[in-house]
Design a protein around this motif. Structure first.
Motif, PDB file in Angstrom:
ATOM      1  N   ILE A  88      42.959  -7.592  24.056  1.00 20.48           N
ATOM      2  CA  ILE A  88      41.921  -8.531  24.496  1.00 20.48           C
ATOM      3  C   ILE A  88      42.094  -9.871  23.792  1.00 20.48           C
ATOM      4  O   ILE A  88      42.015 -10.931  24.400  1.00 20.48           O
ATOM      5  CB  ILE A  88      40.508  -7.958  24.206  1.00 20.48           C
ATOM      6  CG1 ILE A  88      40.263  -6.714  25.054  1.00 20.48           C
ATOM      7  CG2 ILE A  88      39.438  -8.988  24.495  1.00 20.48           C
ATOM      8  CD1 ILE A  88      38.927  -6.062  24.801  1.00 20.48           C
ATOM      9  N   LYS A  91      44.946 -11.810  25.299  1.00 19.70           N
ATOM     10  CA  LYS A  91      44.607 -12.308  26.632  1.00 19.70           C
ATOM     11  C   LYS A  91      43.694 -13.524  26.541  1.00 19.70           C
ATOM     12  O   LYS A  91      43.794 -14.438  27.354  1.00 19.70           O
ATOM     13  CB  LYS A  91      43.906 -11.212  27.442  1.00 19.70           C
ATOM     14  CG  LYS A  91      44.885 -10.335  28.196  1.00 19.70           C
ATOM     15  CD  LYS A  91      44.149  -9.470  29.196  1.00 19.70           C
ATOM     16  CE  LYS A  91      45.077  -8.416  29.759  1.00 19.70           C
ATOM     17  NZ  LYS A  91      44.415  -7.119  29.855  1.00 19.70           N
TER      18      LYS A  91
ATOM     19  N   LEU B  23      34.337  -2.043  20.884  1.00 19.14           N
ATOM     20  CA  LEU B  23      35.198  -2.577  21.940  1.00 19.14           C
ATOM     21  C   LEU B  23      34.384  -3.285  23.012  1.00 19.14           C
ATOM     22  O   LEU B  23      34.749  -4.365  23.464  1.00 19.14           O
ATOM     23  CB  LEU B  23      35.989  -1.438  22.593  1.00 19.14           C
ATOM     24  CG  LEU B  23      37.176  -0.916  21.814  1.00 19.14           C
ATOM     25  CD1 LEU B  23      37.886   0.143  22.628  1.00 19.14           C
ATOM     26  CD2 LEU B  23      38.116  -2.040  21.468  1.00 19.14           C
ATOM     27  N   ILE B  26      33.256  -6.708  21.809  1.00 15.97           N
ATOM     28  CA  ILE B  26      34.354  -7.682  21.782  1.00 15.97           C
ATOM     29  C   ILE B  26      34.712  -8.103  23.198  1.00 15.97           C
ATOM     30  O   ILE B  26      34.877  -9.287  23.502  1.00 15.97           O
ATOM     31  CB  ILE B  26      35.591  -7.082  21.075  1.00 15.97           C
ATOM     32  CG1 ILE B  26      35.295  -6.900  19.590  1.00 15.97           C
ATOM     33  CG2 ILE B  26      36.797  -7.988  21.252  1.00 15.97           C
ATOM     34  CD1 ILE B  26      36.420  -6.283  18.834  1.00 15.97           C
ATOM     35  N   ASN B  27      34.787  -7.125  24.086  1.00 14.63           N
ATOM     36  CA  ASN B  27      35.126  -7.419  25.472  1.00 14.63           C
ATOM     37  C   ASN B  27      34.092  -8.345  26.097  1.00 14.63           C
ATOM     38  O   ASN B  27      34.426  -9.309  26.768  1.00 14.63           O
ATOM     39  CB  ASN B  27      35.215  -6.110  26.256  1.00 14.63           C
ATOM     40  CG  ASN B  27      35.733  -6.323  27.645  1.00 14.63           C
ATOM     41  OD1 ASN B  27      36.640  -7.122  27.845  1.00 14.63           O
ATOM     42  ND2 ASN B  27      35.157  -5.638  28.606  1.00 14.63           N
ATOM     43  N   LEU B  30      34.479 -11.950  24.971  1.00 11.01           N
ATOM     44  CA  LEU B  30      35.667 -12.695  25.383  1.00 11.01           C
ATOM     45  C   LEU B  30      35.924 -12.697  26.887  1.00 11.01           C
ATOM     46  O   LEU B  30      36.884 -13.296  27.347  1.00 11.01           O
ATOM     47  CB  LEU B  30      36.897 -12.145  24.655  1.00 11.01           C
ATOM     48  CG  LEU B  30      36.886 -12.338  23.133  1.00 11.01           C
ATOM     49  CD1 LEU B  30      38.126 -11.747  22.512  1.00 11.01           C
ATOM     50  CD2 LEU B  30      36.780 -13.812  22.773  1.00 11.01           C
ATOM     51  N   THR B  33      36.323 -16.217  28.403  1.00 10.81           N
ATOM     52  CA  THR B  33      37.575 -16.891  28.031  1.00 10.81           C
ATOM     53  C   THR B  33      38.736 -16.343  28.853  1.00 10.81           C
ATOM     54  O   THR B  33      39.580 -17.096  29.332  1.00 10.81           O
ATOM     55  CB  THR B  33      37.870 -16.666  26.537  1.00 10.81           C
ATOM     56  OG1 THR B  33      36.651 -16.664  25.827  1.00 10.81           O
ATOM     57  CG2 THR B  33      38.791 -17.739  26.002  1.00 10.81           C
ATOM     58  N   ILE B  34      38.763 -14.999  28.990  1.00  8.83           N
ATOM     59  CA  ILE B  34      39.877 -14.392  29.724  1.00  8.83           C
ATOM     60  C   ILE B  34      39.823 -14.789  31.193  1.00  8.83           C
ATOM     61  O   ILE B  34      40.843 -15.146  31.786  1.00  8.83           O
ATOM     62  CB  ILE B  34      39.833 -12.858  29.559  1.00  8.83           C
ATOM     63  CG1 ILE B  34      40.109 -12.506  28.104  1.00  8.83           C
ATOM     64  CG2 ILE B  34      40.839 -12.180  30.468  1.00  8.83           C
ATOM     65  CD1 ILE B  34      39.925 -11.059  27.759  1.00  8.83           C
ATOM     66  N   ASN B  37      41.126 -18.216  31.535  1.00  7.78           N
ATOM     67  CA  ASN B  37      42.591 -18.263  31.455  1.00  7.78           C
ATOM     68  C   ASN B  37      43.233 -17.861  32.767  1.00  7.78           C
ATOM     69  O   ASN B  37      44.217 -18.459  33.198  1.00  7.78           O
ATOM     70  CB  ASN B  37      43.101 -17.318  30.365  1.00  7.78           C
ATOM     71  CG  ASN B  37      42.816 -17.854  28.991  1.00  7.78           C
ATOM     72  OD1 ASN B  37      42.583 -19.044  28.830  1.00  7.78           O
ATOM     73  ND2 ASN B  37      42.813 -16.984  28.010  1.00  7.78           N
ATOM     74  N   GLU B  41      45.495 -20.139  35.350  1.00  8.00           N
ATOM     75  CA  GLU B  41      46.840 -19.846  35.836  1.00  8.00           C
ATOM     76  C   GLU B  41      46.943 -20.129  37.337  1.00  8.00           C
ATOM     77  O   GLU B  41      47.912 -20.745  37.797  1.00  8.00           O
ATOM     78  CB  GLU B  41      47.131 -18.372  35.556  1.00  8.00           C
ATOM     79  CG  GLU B  41      48.591 -18.069  35.453  1.00  8.00           C
ATOM     80  CD  GLU B  41      48.810 -16.574  35.313  1.00  8.00           C
ATOM     81  OE1 GLU B  41      48.112 -15.942  34.514  1.00  8.00           O
ATOM     82  OE2 GLU B  41      49.662 -16.062  36.040  1.00  8.00           O
ATOM     83  N   LYS B  45      49.137 -22.991  39.341  1.00 11.10           N
ATOM     84  CA  LYS B  45      50.080 -22.662  40.406  1.00 11.10           C
ATOM     85  C   LYS B  45      49.805 -23.474  41.668  1.00 11.10           C
ATOM     86  O   LYS B  45      50.728 -23.934  42.328  1.00 11.10           O
ATOM     87  CB  LYS B  45      50.013 -21.155  40.711  1.00 11.10           C
ATOM     88  CG  LYS B  45      50.655 -20.361  39.597  1.00 11.10           C
ATOM     89  CD  LYS B  45      50.736 -18.891  39.874  1.00 11.10           C
ATOM     90  CE  LYS B  45      51.706 -18.246  38.894  1.00 11.10           C
ATOM     91  NZ  LYS B  45      51.733 -16.802  38.979  1.00 11.10           N
TER      92      LYS B  45
END
Lengths: 208, 200
Positions: A88, A91, B23, B26-27, B30, B33-34, B37, B41, B45
């Motif tokens: 995580i 990522k 977990l 934390i997941n 974030l 943010t993920i 990202n 991407e 493209k």
């Protein structure tokens, strides 16, 4: 208290005399897969050291409460949790690195080094020592990865950590970028170091 | 006590709950943010297809360029991205997809304003053999799709891959199947797009 000599012994074992890759020949799969660039190897090494160190710490902290017959289950649970944390994190903060390491971050779970250290060391030793042992093994792994990847990156791309060091006109050795080269280089490095180790052992120079 | 029947079960449940909680939090922290990202991407493209990438690839910079220049639009149920220049639609990125050698390939293909030219291509997902078919994601292959005139194309064969006569794109050596899969999916999906939307 932890004795300095003990710490020194742990690091010497993890990095040299019982190096996970050279001597125990475990964790080879990822060592072959991510060594085409030095940066990949470094991040992979750090990730593995982190997971090994913290898994060993946790396993060691829980060892007196863990029933013996379910200890493997507990270890796998702990290890996979730390691997998911690393995944995580990569990522979120290093998306490009996460992409180039691809499935190999998740596959840290199956890296025998971690399970080996948790089962072989952390299960029977105090937490801090187990933590250091994890770092030492991770460091041993990282150093081998960096050795392989430095050869591959210099000959394959002419760069070190992305910086051009050989002249641009150099003919790039394509094989070095491809997976088979990792086999050749790893075998050569193993041959040299094991030869040296055996020679020292025969002379009786090495003290354990 | 450790050897009783219930202790191991309770222990395992407790350990699992603790780790899942860590977990999950934390997941949760974030996820945004993920997601950013991943969107970044895709933005990068799409900008690449129109060849209007900003000079540095800082995600914020890309988001700004994307918001400024690109709009999403639906033409006849097909979601396309349009490039806006001087308040006018200057180019389109049309989704195409089809089977590759190992898995499906998803891509966007760029077309100019009056749909007479292919101006770029970018692959969103592909699982072709790394080093062979996987090279379709490399610039050297993708840049062949800049500025291909498709106005006079016969029988809907907009892209013709080498070594056929009249080719306008070079296939990748050692990846014949992937190369023809890409050509096939472009030709088929562009035909469908033109027919269903009637833009040409």
């Amino acid at each position: 208290m932890i004795k300095k000599s003990e710490v020194k012994k742990i690091f010497k074992k993890g990095i040299y005399t019982e190096n996970p890759v050279f001597v125990q020949v475990i964790g080879i799969c990822s060592a072959l897969a991510v060594t085409n660039l030095m940066m990949n190897s470094l991040i992979m090494g750090i990730a593995l050291s982190f997971v090994t160190a913290f898994s060993c710490l946790t396993v060691s902290l829980l060892k007196s409460y863990t029933p013996k017959h379910i200890r493997m289950m507990v270890q796998v649970l702990i290890i996979s949790s730390f691997v998911i944390i690393v995944d995580i994190y990569l990522k979120a903060y290093m998306p490009n690195m996460s992409k180039s390491l691809g499935p190999y971050v998740g596959l840290i779970i199956t890296n025998c080094i971690i399970m080996g250290r948790a089962e072989g060391f952390a299960q029977a030793n105090p937490p801090i020592l187990s933590f250091l042992d994890g770092i030492a093994s991770g460091l041993g792994y990282t150093l081998v990865l960096l050795m392989i990847s430095s050869i591959r990156e210099i000959l394959g791309f002419g760069t070190v950590f992305g910086f051009q060091i050989l002249p641009e006109t150099i003919t790039k050795w394509t094989l070095m970028v491809m997976p088979p080269s990792a086999f050749f280089i790893l075998a050569c490095i193993m041959w040299v170091t094991n030869n040296r180790r055996l020679k020292l052992e025969r002379k009786g120079v090495e003290k354990r | 006590m450790k050897n009783s029947l219930y202790y191991p079960i309770l222990f395992m449940i407790a350990v699992t709950v603790v780790f899942i909680a860590i977990l999950a939090s934390i997941n949760y922290m974030l996820t945004d943010t993920i997601a950013f990202n991943q969107e970044s991407e895709l933005r990068q493209k799409i900008l690449y297809i129109f060849d209007v990438l900003p000079e540095n690839d800082d995600p914020q910079e890309i988001k700004r360029a994307f918001d400024e220049k690109i709009k999403q639009k639906t033409i006849n149920d097909i979601e396309v991205y349009t490039l806006i220049e001087n308040n006018q639609e200057a180019a389109y990125a049309v989704p195409i997809n089809g089977p590759g050698l190992w898995g499906s390939i998803n891509a966007y293909i760029g077309l100019n304003k009056d749909f007479t030219k292919i101006i770029g291509i970018e692959f969103i997902t592909q699982s072709e053999t790394p080093g062979l078919g996987g090279r379709i994601s490399e610039d050297i292959y993708k840049n062949q799709f800049r500025n291909i005139d498709i106005e006079g194309a016969a029988d809907g064969n907009y892209i013709i891959s080498s070594p056929q006569p009249g080719s306008n794109v070079d296939a990748i050596a050692g990846a014949t199947q992937t190369s023809s899969a890409v050509v096939k999916m472009i030709n088929e999906d562009l035909n469908t797009f033109f027919e269903s939307t009637g833009v040409r």
